[in-house]
Write an enzyme that holds these catalytic residues in place. Structure first.
Site, PDB file in Angstrom:
ATOM      1  N   CYS A 395       0.835  -1.196   0.000  1.00  8.06           N
ATOM      2  CA  CYS A 395       0.000   0.000   0.000  1.00  8.06           C
ATOM      3  C   CYS A 395       0.876   1.255   0.000  1.00  8.06           C
ATOM      4  CB  CYS A 395      -0.987  -0.057   1.161  1.00  8.06           C
ATOM      5  SG  CYS A 395      -2.478   0.875   0.814  1.00  8.06           S
ATOM      6  N   HIS A 534      -3.562  -5.252   0.553  1.00  9.82           N
ATOM      7  CA  HIS A 534      -2.978  -5.817   1.778  1.00  9.82           C
ATOM      8  C   HIS A 534      -3.002  -7.346   1.744  1.00  9.82           C
ATOM      9  CE1 HIS A 534      -2.451  -2.065   4.001  1.00  9.82           C
ATOM     10  NE2 HIS A 534      -3.504  -1.651   3.317  1.00  9.82           N
ATOM     11  N   GLU A 536      -1.311  -9.374   3.383  1.00  5.11           N
ATOM     12  CA  GLU A 536      -1.115  -9.970   4.706  1.00  5.11           C
ATOM     13  C   GLU A 536      -2.434 -10.383   5.357  1.00  5.11           C
ATOM     14  OE1 GLU A 536      -0.742  -6.811   3.926  1.00  5.11           O
ATOM     15  OE2 GLU A 536      -1.329  -5.434   5.536  1.00  5.11           O
TER      16      GLU A 536
END
Ligand code: GLN
Length: 562
Positions: A395, A534, A536
């Site tokens: 990001c 994102h 993750e």
């Protein structure tokens, strides 16, 4: 292997989920979220379907506008909700994707009630906590009740908190209104240890159970956190004084890693105690192979890599919780231990990054908001690009990598992000990253105005990206269509694409309409990837995210370090 509750010997003929309410007492931060997630995983291991939910007593409508220092990471769901980081644990342990309706706060409940009041929905009645607020909470609890075998609802905070009372009262009513045996309460407490007398004390646990009883609730299962082994006689004492069966007093000791929780809680008898409390007998046998493999990979690494995370909220690990976990998962995929070290980006605004970064196998620049520290992040991206060190920009970390290339390869010395000019009120940068006000979601266009309330102006949730054939990311993902979660306002400006591609960047992932750059790579670099989303948030210990797995693999290939 899958058992629907309706097939169990205790079949009551109903298709409705059984509810497990998880509360905490004595002190906060006992690991309620982890215990809930581990229990969800154990019920799955026995073949049941689950959904986990978080009820937060605070008055913020959601954690979206709370500082990471206050609340840790904001966990974003596919459907664009900004939720508590506990929902991240739930997903990582069960693989069940959370939804907007899996997270609720007092703020949201009151805001709904007040909205209805203004609309006149209550037909002029006096609005009260009971029944209006409690009904709103119960309506929320019932959502999706026919979809799973077990609904696990964790209540934030500790019993006795003023804000929590409407939730506890709603749970009391909810349990009372359902058929008998359809809901249970699991309560987590702490047994403090007095070193001077060498004793574990049960009194605080007794008090917190009394507190529950005074509001009409009684725990069916008690989970007792302790730093020391709990002697049998103390278990018996707790059972006697707290009116819980001895087998339902479950010890919870400190763990080396959170991923040990499912196996540890299973050994301690938690899932058995829960199924017993529902009267499910005989209980289906658990298949724990997934968690045994996770533990094997975690505890027998064959190597170690060091990853520098150059960010802003470095003092508080919870601010980047999912990134830390995804790196661990990436290591597990490669049977390698990942040692992540957090470096404050602002240091590189004063000092040369080389002495800090040259000892790392890889560099990660995570997401973030605001200008502070961004020049340092740009330095970190430059160092990784020039020294050919694997770089993952997430990001803001992608946006800074693009600005770095624009400045140092594209000759745009004043390239920057509109975010920083908007913050300072000055016009200092050429906005290579600009404020996005209109975009396509599925088959409709979303429009945002700068005057929109702070919480509501972001591109949030899952969006599709199309990957360039033959690119590194297409190879990493093993596909050319992906879906990842977003949380940002600013976007790399497509109008600079040709210029940036001419000097070494590859726009290897785009939104389906080709307007929004989702992924950039650096040409002639072993591994340099920036992503606008994102990744993750979707990584799991038993299914590491491909970007993190490959990032760690690339880090392992850094032969300049031993
Ligand atoms: N501040 C940037 C934006 O809003 C990046 C956000 C993030 O990293 N999550 O676009």
């Amino acid at each position: 292997m899958r058992f629907r509750l309706t097939e169990s010997p205790m079949n009551t003929g109903t298709q409705m989920a059984r509810y497990i309410f998880i509360t905490g007492g004595v002190v906060s931060s006992l690991g309620k979220g982890l215990a809930s997630a581990a229990l969800g995983a154990l019920l799955q291991a026995r073949g049941y379907t689950v959904r986990l939910r978080k009820l937060d007593p605070y008055l913020n409508v959601d954690p979206g506008t709370m500082s990471p220092f206050e609340h840790g990471e904001v966990f974003v769901t596919d459907d664009g909700a900004e939720t508590d980081l506990d929902l991240g644990h739930y997903e990582r342990f069960t693989g069940v994707h959370a939804r907007q309706t899996d997270s609720i706060s007092s703020g949201r409940i009151y805001s709904n009630v007040l909205e209805k009041e203004r609309r006149g929905d209550y037909l002029g009645k006096t609005i009260q906590v009971i029944p209006h607020v409690t009904n709103e909470i119960k309506d929320f609890l019932r959502i999706g009740q026919d979809e799973v075998d077990f609904m696990l609802c964790e209540i934030g905070g500790t019993v006795g908190d003023i804000e929590g009372l409407p939730f506890f009262e709603s749970i009391r009513q909810f349990i009372h209104e359902r058929p008998r045996g359809q809901s249970i309460l699991m309560h987590l407490t702490l047994l403090p240890y007095l070193a001077a007398s060498g004793e574990l004390k049960t009194k605080p646990t007794q008090h917190s159970v009394k507190e529950l009883q005074s509001i009409g609730l009684a725990p069916d299962v008690l989970v007792c956190r302790s730093e020391h082994p709990i002697p049998e006689r103390e278990i018996e004492k707790i059972a006697l004084f707290c009116n819980v069966r001895k087998e339902s007093v479950v010890p919870a000791y400190d763990l080396k890693t959170i991923y040990e929780a499912p196996l540890a809680y299973h050994r301690a008898g938690l899932d058995q105690a829960v199924l017993d409390a529902f009267g499910i007998s005989p209980a289906p046998k658990p298949n724990l192979a997934r968690w045994e493999d996770v533990m094997d990979r975690l505890t027998h690494p064959e190597g170690v890599v060091r990853v520098a995370i150059v960010g802003k909220y470095t003092q508080l690990e919870d601010a980047y919780k999912s990134i830390a976990e995804a790196l661990t998962h990436g290591g597990m995929a490669n049977r390698t231990k990942v040692k992540a070290e957090w470096i404050d980006a602002e240091i590189f605004e004063r000092e040369d990054p080389a002495p800090y970064l040259e000892n790392f196998h890889a560099i990660l620049v995570p997401g973030g908001f605001g200008e502070r520290g961004t020049e340092g992040k740009i330095k970190a991206a430059q160092f990784a690009r020039e020294k050919k060190i694997p770089y993952l920009g997430i990001c803001l970390g992608m946006q800074m990598a693009v600005i770095e290339s624009a400045r140092h390869l594209g000759g745009m010395g004043n390239a920057g992000s509109e975010e920083f000019d908007q913050e300072s009120g000055e016009k200092r940068f050429t906005p290579v990253v600009y404020h996005l006000k209109e975009w396509v979601q599925g088959n409709h266009t979303v429009t945002r105005k700068t005057t929109d309330a702070k919480g509501g102006t972001m591109r949030l949730g899952a969006y599709t990206a199309v990957l360039k054939e033959g690119s590194k990311v297409a190879q990493v993902y093993g596909t050319t269509t992906i879906e990842e979660r977003h949380r940002h306002r600013y976007e790399v400006d497509i109008r600079y694409r040709d210029k940036l591609e001419a000097c070494g960047l590859i726009f290897s992932g785009m939104s389906p309409d080709g307007k929004l750059p989702e992924i950039v790579e650096v040409k002639n670099h072993p591994w340099f990837i920036g992503v606008q989303f994102h990744p993750e948030l979707k990584s799991k210990p038993f299914a590491p995210h491909p970007l993190f797995a490959d990032f760690v693999r690339a880090a392992m290939e850094q032969e300049r370090l031993v």
